[in-house]
Design an enzyme around this catalytic site. Sequence first.
Site, PDB file in Angstrom:
ATOM      1  N   GLU A 190       9.872  35.074  54.570  1.00 34.25           N
ATOM      2  CA  GLU A 190       8.769  35.496  53.713  1.00 34.25           C
ATOM      3  C   GLU A 190       7.606  36.121  54.468  1.00 34.25           C
ATOM      4  O   GLU A 190       6.942  36.997  53.929  1.00 34.25           O
ATOM      5  CB  GLU A 190       8.299  34.390  52.764  1.00 34.25           C
ATOM      6  N   GLU A 235      13.962  25.454  55.054  1.00 34.32           N
ATOM      7  CA  GLU A 235      12.525  25.749  55.043  1.00 34.32           C
ATOM      8  C   GLU A 235      12.145  26.681  56.211  1.00 34.32           C
ATOM      9  O   GLU A 235      11.352  27.605  56.041  1.00 34.32           O
ATOM     10  CB  GLU A 235      11.726  24.439  55.092  1.00 34.32           C
ATOM     11  N   CYS A 255      -1.652  37.551  40.036  1.00 29.91           N
ATOM     12  CA  CYS A 255      -2.902  38.116  39.559  1.00 29.91           C
ATOM     13  C   CYS A 255      -3.993  37.048  39.563  1.00 29.91           C
ATOM     14  O   CYS A 255      -3.744  35.892  39.229  1.00 29.91           O
ATOM     15  CB  CYS A 255      -2.822  38.700  38.147  1.00 29.91           C
ATOM     16  N   ARG A 314      -3.269  35.475  45.232  1.00 30.67           N
ATOM     17  CA  ARG A 314      -2.502  35.460  43.983  1.00 30.67           C
ATOM     18  C   ARG A 314      -1.886  36.817  43.661  1.00 30.67           C
ATOM     19  O   ARG A 314      -1.080  36.946  42.741  1.00 30.67           O
ATOM     20  CB  ARG A 314      -3.410  35.059  42.815  1.00 30.67           C
ATOM     21  N   ASN A 336      -3.798  37.923  33.457  1.00 33.52           N
ATOM     22  CA  ASN A 336      -2.765  37.363  34.334  1.00 33.52           C
ATOM     23  C   ASN A 336      -1.628  36.898  33.436  1.00 33.52           C
ATOM     24  O   ASN A 336      -1.879  36.161  32.482  1.00 33.52           O
ATOM     25  CB  ASN A 336      -3.371  36.189  35.116  1.00 33.52           C
ATOM     26  N   GLY A 337      -0.383  37.323  33.734  1.00 32.89           N
ATOM     27  CA  GLY A 337       0.749  36.885  32.912  1.00 32.89           C
ATOM     28  C   GLY A 337       1.487  38.071  32.328  1.00 32.89           C
ATOM     29  O   GLY A 337       1.364  39.208  32.821  1.00 32.89           O
TER      30      GLY A 337
HETATM   31  C1  AGP Z   1       6.660  28.932  49.976  1.00 34.97           C
HETATM   32  O1  AGP Z   1       6.255  29.345  51.214  1.00 34.97           O
HETATM   33  C2  AGP Z   1       6.597  29.907  48.911  1.00 34.97           C
HETATM   34  N1  AGP Z   1       5.555  30.798  48.945  1.00 34.97           N
HETATM   35  C3  AGP Z   1       7.202  29.534  47.576  1.00 34.97           C
HETATM   36  O2  AGP Z   1       8.557  29.362  47.810  1.00 34.97           O
HETATM   37  C4  AGP Z   1       6.658  28.300  46.835  1.00 34.97           C
HETATM   38  O3  AGP Z   1       6.986  27.146  47.525  1.00 34.97           O
HETATM   39  C5  AGP Z   1       7.254  28.275  45.418  1.00 34.97           C
HETATM   40  O4  AGP Z   1       6.835  29.427  44.727  1.00 34.97           O
HETATM   41  C6  AGP Z   1       6.884  27.044  44.642  1.00 34.97           C
HETATM   42  O5  AGP Z   1       5.515  26.974  44.401  1.00 34.97           O
HETATM   43  P1  AGP Z   1       4.824  25.650  43.894  1.00 34.97           P
HETATM   44  O6  AGP Z   1       5.018  24.614  44.924  1.00 34.97           O
HETATM   45  O7  AGP Z   1       3.402  26.036  43.692  1.00 34.97           O
HETATM   46  O8  AGP Z   1       5.500  25.279  42.605  1.00 34.97           O
END
Ligand code: AGP
Length: 608
Positions: free
Chosen positions: A489, A482, A2, A27, A100-101
């Site tokens: 995704e 990765e 959000c 977001r 948000n939350g």
């Molecule tokens: C990566 O492509 C993702 N969208 C997701 O795994 C991301 O790396 C993960 O949510 C961690 O986010 P951060 O690095 O903002 O903590």
Amino acid sequence: MCGIIGYLGPKSPVNVLLEGLKKLEYRGYDSAGLAVVKGKEIYLCRVKGKIKDLEANLRANPIDGHYGLGHTRWATHGRPSEINAHPHRDCEGNIVVVHNGIIENYLSLKERLIKNGHVFKTETDTEVIAHLIEENFSGSLEEAVICAVQSMEGSFAFACLSPLDPEKIVGARSGPPLIVGIGEEEYFLASDVIPILDHTRRVVFMADQEIAILSRDGLKFFDFSGQPISKVSTELNWSPLMVEKRGFKHFMLKEIYEQPQVVRETLSEALSLDFGEVNLPELEAAKDRLKECRQAVIIACGTSYHAGLIGQIMLESLAALPTRVEYASEFRYRDILISPEDLIIAISQSGETADTLAAIRGLKGKSGPLLAICNVPGSSLVREAELTLLTQAGPEVGVAATKTFSAQIATLTLLALWLGRARGGLEKEKAIEIMLELQRIPHRMEQILNNKERVENLAYRFSSYSHFLYLGRWISYPVALEGALKLKEISYIHAEGYAGGEMKHGPIALIDEKMPTLAVIPKDRVFEKMLSNINEIKARDGIVIALTDNQAELENHVDYFLPIPSTHPLLSPFLTVLPLQLFAYTIAYRLGADVDQPRNLAKSVTVE
Ligand code: AGP
């Protein structure tokens, strides 16, 4: 999860909010809405769908006002629908809230409010905020908010307004991020800095348990107990251009291409080749404690976790520092033995990932120094860590992390070199050898990106396959993870990342001509071992695409090649990850997937 934006100033709020929401869309993007106030009237527009749907609706049914709030949603409570889209209102429709939350005790609050006569219209947890404020309102919006937050549990950032206390926006933070932007006679409230960069770079980062009041008379802050607090503003060095696509079809593609420059910038000030030293002034004050650490514990999620696995190998090899890597979401619930001699390294692009923050908070008072590796200045992680290495990636908009991954591994390499020299285990000559090669990495990355046709052709050829295996060993294992994550995704294709040596313990049963393998096999200490794993796949009719700098030795063993330039074995992830990012991008694009905003995901995961 959000995005929130609020605007109070001389410009048309609808335009500012809409443009801001477009930049916050990463977001959350299942529904959106905005509310503006004109005199005593609130005008509201909400849609199920994306910001472009909100924009179309506003074009057909224009509204106007003097200040307002906007929201883009990633549903937690209540399915994506117009009725559940924010902003939400109280019974009389006089108080408007974007949030948000998660309000964890919303059911009991709702029950109590219904008993008191409040009428609810949505399935969301957010609506309780509007009714709570209504219940506590007696002329001052901030006083009502201060009362309302006392009974709210969970993790929330919200903004509200009411024409009953006009020309005012009140924001509260307890968990997810909220920042205030200060422009020329105008104020912004937003979930992050990206939507306000077009207007101002002067921001105040709100901390937990803080309330901001934006009004024509100025800006004020209070804590949740109602005590006034003073806050300092920061001038950001991010520019609005950084969040434009600049001719690329998608942010993800632009961000893939920015990686050589990101690595260059990360290294630019840090390498002192004459002396075989790395300059990390951020760590100097804690040098004695850092070099005495017994072990490092890296905590992260998703792509940042994969960078952490590479960091583990770097820290063990270059700094002789025993290192563990933990998923924040698992670590936080374990009974872990941590001592004051343990260095904690939290890696997060956003600095707002709920699990990572919870994991480090659980270590307070038990561990040694907490070092954050983070891309967002002023984020929660940065504010809570004792030490910070800010990655130099600039804002990353594509939901799939790419350039922040390269920035993280560049920073981890510098950290490992710095610690190796500080702890005395890394010879000057070896450090110089790696540093020299590190300097060549951006150029080698450019070579790969400038020759993307082969990756694209292969991606086209394989875009109809439903399953992929990504294999690697040692430092290429995290790269395989990765690569598989990127494909999953953004293209929604099933992909498994696996350690080459583990194949025969189960996954090899999956192999047939319908499940191609991307084998990450640079010429390094496990090359021969990986070759055996490849042969095992070929013996079972599997198709193998090899990412390698050693085509000659693989000539009769694999079906396709993705060549990469040679480099120092510890640095190969900088290169091997690029074709995998491009492969995932090209397949997703070809399949018509929404590359920058994949379904069900959000850029920063601020809820558990
Ligand atoms: C990566 O492509 C993702 N969208 C997701 O795994 C991301 O790396 C993960 O949510 C961690 O986010 P951060 O690095 O903002 O903590």
